[in-house]
Design a protein around this motif. Structure first.
Motif, PDB file in Angstrom:
ATOM      1  N   PRO A  39      -2.109  -2.360   3.851  1.00  0.00           N
ATOM      2  CA  PRO A  39      -3.498  -1.677   3.644  1.00  0.00           C
ATOM      3  C   PRO A  39      -4.527  -2.469   4.024  1.00  0.00           C
ATOM      4  O   PRO A  39      -4.625  -3.838   4.310  1.00  0.00           O
ATOM      5  CB  PRO A  39      -3.346  -1.512   2.091  1.00  0.00           C
ATOM      6  N   ASN A  40      -5.669  -1.846   4.644  1.00  0.00           N
ATOM      7  CA  ASN A  40      -6.944  -2.517   5.060  1.00  0.00           C
ATOM      8  C   ASN A  40      -7.521  -2.998   3.699  1.00  0.00           C
ATOM      9  O   ASN A  40      -7.543  -2.314   2.828  1.00  0.00           O
ATOM     10  CB  ASN A  40      -7.795  -1.488   5.732  1.00  0.00           C
ATOM     11  N   GLY A  41      -8.042  -4.167   3.915  1.00  0.00           N
ATOM     12  CA  GLY A  41      -8.900  -4.880   2.816  1.00  0.00           C
ATOM     13  C   GLY A  41      -8.077  -5.029   1.655  1.00  0.00           C
ATOM     14  O   GLY A  41      -6.825  -5.241   1.769  1.00  0.00           O
ATOM     15  N   ILE A  42      -8.788  -5.021   0.573  1.00  0.00           N
ATOM     16  CA  ILE A  42      -8.253  -5.276  -1.001  1.00  0.00           C
ATOM     17  C   ILE A  42      -7.426  -3.887  -1.189  1.00  0.00           C
ATOM     18  O   ILE A  42      -7.842  -2.895  -1.332  1.00  0.00           O
ATOM     19  CB  ILE A  42      -9.218  -5.373  -1.915  1.00  0.00           C
ATOM     20  N   PRO A  43      -5.951  -4.255  -1.434  1.00  0.00           N
ATOM     21  CA  PRO A  43      -5.136  -3.152  -1.652  1.00  0.00           C
ATOM     22  C   PRO A  43      -5.809  -2.377  -3.185  1.00  0.00           C
ATOM     23  O   PRO A  43      -6.085  -2.803  -4.050  1.00  0.00           O
ATOM     24  CB  PRO A  43      -3.835  -3.712  -1.991  1.00  0.00           C
ATOM     25  N   ALA A  44      -5.641  -0.835  -3.048  1.00  0.00           N
ATOM     26  CA  ALA A  44      -5.865  -0.096  -4.325  1.00  0.00           C
ATOM     27  C   ALA A  44      -4.526  -0.130  -5.164  1.00  0.00           C
ATOM     28  O   ALA A  44      -4.831   0.305  -6.212  1.00  0.00           O
ATOM     29  CB  ALA A  44      -6.432   1.185  -3.830  1.00  0.00           C
ATOM     30  N   ASN A  45      -3.391  -0.074  -4.578  1.00  0.00           N
ATOM     31  CA  ASN A  45      -2.236   0.179  -5.214  1.00  0.00           C
ATOM     32  C   ASN A  45      -1.623  -1.153  -5.765  1.00  0.00           C
ATOM     33  O   ASN A  45      -1.733  -2.249  -5.093  1.00  0.00           O
ATOM     34  CB  ASN A  45      -1.072   0.679  -4.239  1.00  0.00           C
ATOM     35  N   LEU A  46      -0.665  -1.074  -6.746  1.00  0.00           N
ATOM     36  CA  LEU A  46      -0.115  -2.160  -7.420  1.00  0.00           C
ATOM     37  C   LEU A  46       0.593  -3.127  -6.865  1.00  0.00           C
ATOM     38  O   LEU A  46       0.378  -4.035  -6.746  1.00  0.00           O
ATOM     39  CB  LEU A  46       0.585  -1.576  -8.676  1.00  0.00           C
ATOM     40  N   MET A  47       1.690  -2.698  -5.998  1.00  0.00           N
ATOM     41  CA  MET A  47       2.480  -3.561  -5.555  1.00  0.00           C
ATOM     42  C   MET A  47       2.245  -4.300  -4.499  1.00  0.00           C
ATOM     43  O   MET A  47       2.062  -5.573  -4.308  1.00  0.00           O
ATOM     44  CB  MET A  47       3.831  -2.700  -4.986  1.00  0.00           C
ATOM     45  N   PRO A  48       1.129  -3.671  -3.591  1.00  0.00           N
ATOM     46  CA  PRO A  48       0.558  -4.585  -2.634  1.00  0.00           C
ATOM     47  C   PRO A  48      -0.293  -5.801  -3.171  1.00  0.00           C
ATOM     48  O   PRO A  48      -0.608  -6.839  -2.710  1.00  0.00           O
ATOM     49  CB  PRO A  48      -0.164  -3.599  -1.524  1.00  0.00           C
ATOM     50  N   PHE A  49      -1.093  -5.316  -4.170  1.00  0.00           N
ATOM     51  CA  PHE A  49      -2.077  -6.351  -4.764  1.00  0.00           C
ATOM     52  C   PHE A  49      -1.153  -7.406  -5.563  1.00  0.00           C
ATOM     53  O   PHE A  49      -1.563  -8.472  -5.662  1.00  0.00           O
ATOM     54  CB  PHE A  49      -2.760  -5.390  -6.054  1.00  0.00           C
ATOM     55  N   ILE A  50      -0.049  -7.065  -6.174  1.00  0.00           N
ATOM     56  CA  ILE A  50       0.834  -8.043  -6.913  1.00  0.00           C
ATOM     57  C   ILE A  50       1.224  -9.012  -5.612  1.00  0.00           C
ATOM     58  O   ILE A  50       1.213 -10.357  -5.895  1.00  0.00           O
ATOM     59  CB  ILE A  50       1.923  -7.462  -7.417  1.00  0.00           C
ATOM     60  N   ALA A  51       1.747  -8.498  -4.782  1.00  0.00           N
ATOM     61  CA  ALA A  51       2.015  -9.231  -3.518  1.00  0.00           C
ATOM     62  C   ALA A  51       1.065 -10.288  -2.750  1.00  0.00           C
ATOM     63  O   ALA A  51       1.432 -11.061  -2.691  1.00  0.00           O
ATOM     64  CB  ALA A  51       2.733  -8.467  -2.318  1.00  0.00           C
ATOM     65  N   LYS A  52      -0.173  -9.990  -2.785  1.00  0.00           N
ATOM     66  CA  LYS A  52      -1.221 -10.734  -2.389  1.00  0.00           C
ATOM     67  C   LYS A  52      -1.386 -11.475  -3.519  1.00  0.00           C
ATOM     68  O   LYS A  52      -1.975 -12.788  -2.974  1.00  0.00           O
ATOM     69  CB  LYS A  52      -2.414  -9.657  -2.087  1.00  0.00           C
ATOM     70  N   VAL A  53      -1.327 -11.339  -4.530  1.00  0.00           N
ATOM     71  CA  VAL A  53      -1.861 -12.410  -5.642  1.00  0.00           C
ATOM     72  C   VAL A  53      -0.595 -13.301  -5.737  1.00  0.00           C
ATOM     73  O   VAL A  53      -1.053 -14.836  -5.614  1.00  0.00           O
ATOM     74  CB  VAL A  53      -1.915 -11.791  -7.113  1.00  0.00           C
ATOM     75  N   ALA A  54       0.494 -13.056  -5.374  1.00  0.00           N
ATOM     76  CA  ALA A  54       1.510 -14.139  -5.355  1.00  0.00           C
ATOM     77  C   ALA A  54       1.476 -14.693  -4.228  1.00  0.00           C
ATOM     78  O   ALA A  54       1.717 -16.034  -4.432  1.00  0.00           O
ATOM     79  CB  ALA A  54       3.040 -13.391  -5.513  1.00  0.00           C
ATOM     80  N   ASN A  55       1.109 -14.284  -3.083  1.00  0.00           N
ATOM     81  CA  ASN A  55       0.667 -15.202  -1.821  1.00  0.00           C
ATOM     82  C   ASN A  55      -0.698 -15.909  -1.994  1.00  0.00           C
ATOM     83  O   ASN A  55      -1.009 -16.344  -0.934  1.00  0.00           O
ATOM     84  CB  ASN A  55       1.086 -13.888  -0.574  1.00  0.00           C
ATOM     85  N   LYS A  56      -1.091 -15.954  -3.081  1.00  0.00           N
ATOM     86  CA  LYS A  56      -2.564 -16.587  -3.247  1.00  0.00           C
ATOM     87  C   LYS A  56      -3.604 -16.014  -2.496  1.00  0.00           C
ATOM     88  O   LYS A  56      -4.650 -16.828  -1.904  1.00  0.00           O
ATOM     89  CB  LYS A  56      -2.232 -18.267  -3.214  1.00  0.00           C
ATOM     90  N   GLU A  57      -3.724 -14.892  -1.708  1.00  0.00           N
ATOM     91  CA  GLU A  57      -4.563 -14.161  -0.982  1.00  0.00           C
ATOM     92  C   GLU A  57      -5.614 -13.742  -1.948  1.00  0.00           C
ATOM     93  O   GLU A  57      -6.764 -13.273  -1.501  1.00  0.00           O
ATOM     94  CB  GLU A  57      -4.070 -13.143   0.048  1.00  0.00           C
ATOM     95  N   LEU A  58      -5.110 -13.191  -3.258  1.00  0.00           N
ATOM     96  CA  LEU A  58      -5.878 -12.742  -4.314  1.00  0.00           C
ATOM     97  C   LEU A  58      -5.626 -13.475  -5.583  1.00  0.00           C
ATOM     98  O   LEU A  58      -4.694 -14.056  -5.667  1.00  0.00           O
ATOM     99  CB  LEU A  58      -5.855 -11.456  -4.472  1.00  0.00           C
ATOM    100  N   GLU A  59      -6.964 -13.763  -6.301  1.00  0.00           N
ATOM    101  CA  GLU A  59      -6.633 -14.700  -7.398  1.00  0.00           C
ATOM    102  C   GLU A  59      -5.798 -14.088  -8.605  1.00  0.00           C
ATOM    103  O   GLU A  59      -4.942 -14.815  -9.127  1.00  0.00           O
ATOM    104  CB  GLU A  59      -7.976 -14.803  -7.649  1.00  0.00           C
ATOM    105  N   CYS A  60      -5.944 -12.708  -8.704  1.00  0.00           N
ATOM    106  CA  CYS A  60      -5.450 -12.359 -10.078  1.00  0.00           C
ATOM    107  C   CYS A  60      -5.364 -11.085 -10.215  1.00  0.00           C
ATOM    108  O   CYS A  60      -6.247 -10.240  -9.806  1.00  0.00           O
ATOM    109  CB  CYS A  60      -6.424 -12.931 -11.245  1.00  0.00           C
TER     110      CYS A  60
END
Ligand code: NAD
Ligand code: UFG
Length: 334
Positions: free
Chosen positions: A194-215
């Motif tokens: 997804p472009n920018g900050i993901p709106a959906n759960l799984m890509p958001f979780i993956a980015k948090v795990a990868n430390k691209e997003l905080e929480c």
């Protein structure tokens, strides 16, 4: 050999479906305008399958281009993935969403009719059930009550397809209502981006795990569910892509009709169960906090997919661990 025309072929679901169809020996002609995907996906599809697709860059709203594609290729059926899909965006840009998701399908159907290609698979969504009248959701459940232009655009196209079939029974149409596709190809070469900050759960979780997003913000823990967080029917993208191969076979066999199938696993997982599974499978922390409910969200949504199992001979095989592992593998490999 006739080709299958795939619109939105470099997008998330389109690219995985191309891989499964090529692996099944099908020939493909694809179209994409890269509004939500990258050209390099074409190379990745080639890398995975060792096969080429005939590709056109352009917009599905461009009827002249569609005419050219239908003239230059012998097309047996169309699978239509090209659409905008962000629920939030659709609320602020309704005209853009209705033009891209509804007008474009009308252009496509017109050109198909002119070229006497009447076999069509359409990507719809569980969102057409609005607040579902029962759980698990069957195809006979009432549709409507959508809460955003994206969902309504899917509802409109479903209506158009029903009217079309009513007017001419030689059409051969399959509407797939996807639940929540997640994960990626096991190779890690293609996945959801997804472009920018993901709106959906799984890509958001993956980015948090990868430390691209905080929480991760968990949207509400006061739903009537096992742990209070929202429950959804997550389906591995490979299972979803394989359903399209079964859909192609079904339409080839039937010759005409209008078929509607839910594509899900039939199991519902809560947000916290997804977080827990992701942490366990990937041995990584996913910090989260509970925040208020997201506007327009429903508590529980999962499918009864037994009709697809019976009529398409298809069943989701991959589980929540595969989904979490492959989603993280993709984001790690990028
Ligand atoms: P995606 O955005 O990854 O893929 C759509 C592709 O279509 C993109 O590559 C984009 O560039 C292209 N595209 C968009 N408009 C176009 C146009 N006018 N002309 C040419 N190309 C165009 O989305 P996806 O997740 O692969 O979804 C595919 C379809 O499935 C969409 O119709 C979507 O609404 C539907 N769907 C998706 C989900 C989901 O959660 N991913 C759920 C239910 C339904
Ligand atoms: N969620 C969070 N935090 C986030 C993102 C999501 O807690 O950062 C929760 C939601 O509240 C919901 C669950 O995770 O309970 C799943 O949310 P998604 O946004 O991943 O998926 P939705 O079920 O809301 O919607 C998706 C697509 C729609 C599609 C629908 C049904 O975004 O386009 O599935 O197919 F219509």
């Amino acid at each position: 050999m006739k080709k299958i025309f795939i619109t939105g072929c470099t997008g998330y679901i389109g690219s995985h479906t191309c891989v499964e169809l090529l692996n099944a020996g099908k020939k493909i002609v694809g179209l994409d305008n890269f509004s939500n995907s990258k050209r390099e996906v074409l190379d990745k599809i080639k890398q995975i399958t060792g096969k080429n697709i005939t590709f056109y860059e352009g917009d599905m709203l461009d009827k002249t281009l569609l005419e050219k594609i239908f003239t230059e290729n012998e097309i047996e059926m169309v699978i239509d993935f090209a659409a905008y899909k962000s629920v939030g965006d659709s609320v602020s840009k309704p005209i853009e969403y209705y033009v891209n998701n509804v007008s474009s399908v009308l252009s496509l159907l017109q050109v198909m009719k002119e070229h006497n290609v009447k076999t069509f698979i359409f990507s719809s969504s569980a969102t057409v059930y609005g607040n579902p009248e029962m759980i698990p959701i069957t195809e006979n459940c009432k549709i409507g009550g959508t809460t955003n232009p994206y969902g309504t655009s899917k509802l409109y196209v479903e209506g158009i397809l029903k009217d079309l079939y009513q007017s001419d029974h030689s059409w051969n149409i399959c509407i797939f209502r996807y639940f929540n596709p997640v994960g990626a190809h096991q190779s890690g070469l293609i996945g959801e981006e997804p472009n920018g900050i993901p709106a959906n759960l799984m890509p958001f979780i993956a980015k948090v795990a990868n430390k691209e997003l905080e929480c991760l913000n968990v949207f509400g823990n006061d739903y009537d569910t096992k742990d209070g967080t929202g429950v959804r029917d997550y389906i591995h993208i490979i299972d979803l892509a394989k359903a399209h191969v079964c859909g192609v076979e079904k339409l080839n066999k039937e010759k005409h009709g209008l078929y509607i199938y839910n594509l899900g696993t039939g199991a519902g997982y809560s947000v916290l169960e997804m977080v827990e599974a992701f942490q366990k499978v990937n041995n990584i922390k996913v910090p989260y906090k509970i925040v208020g409910r997201r506007a327009g969200d429903i508590g529980v949504c999962y499918a009864d997919s037994s009709l697809a199992e019976k009529e398409l001979n298809w069943k989701a095989e991959l589980g929540i661990e595969d989904m979490c592992r492959d989603a993280y593998n993709y984001i790690n490999k990028k």
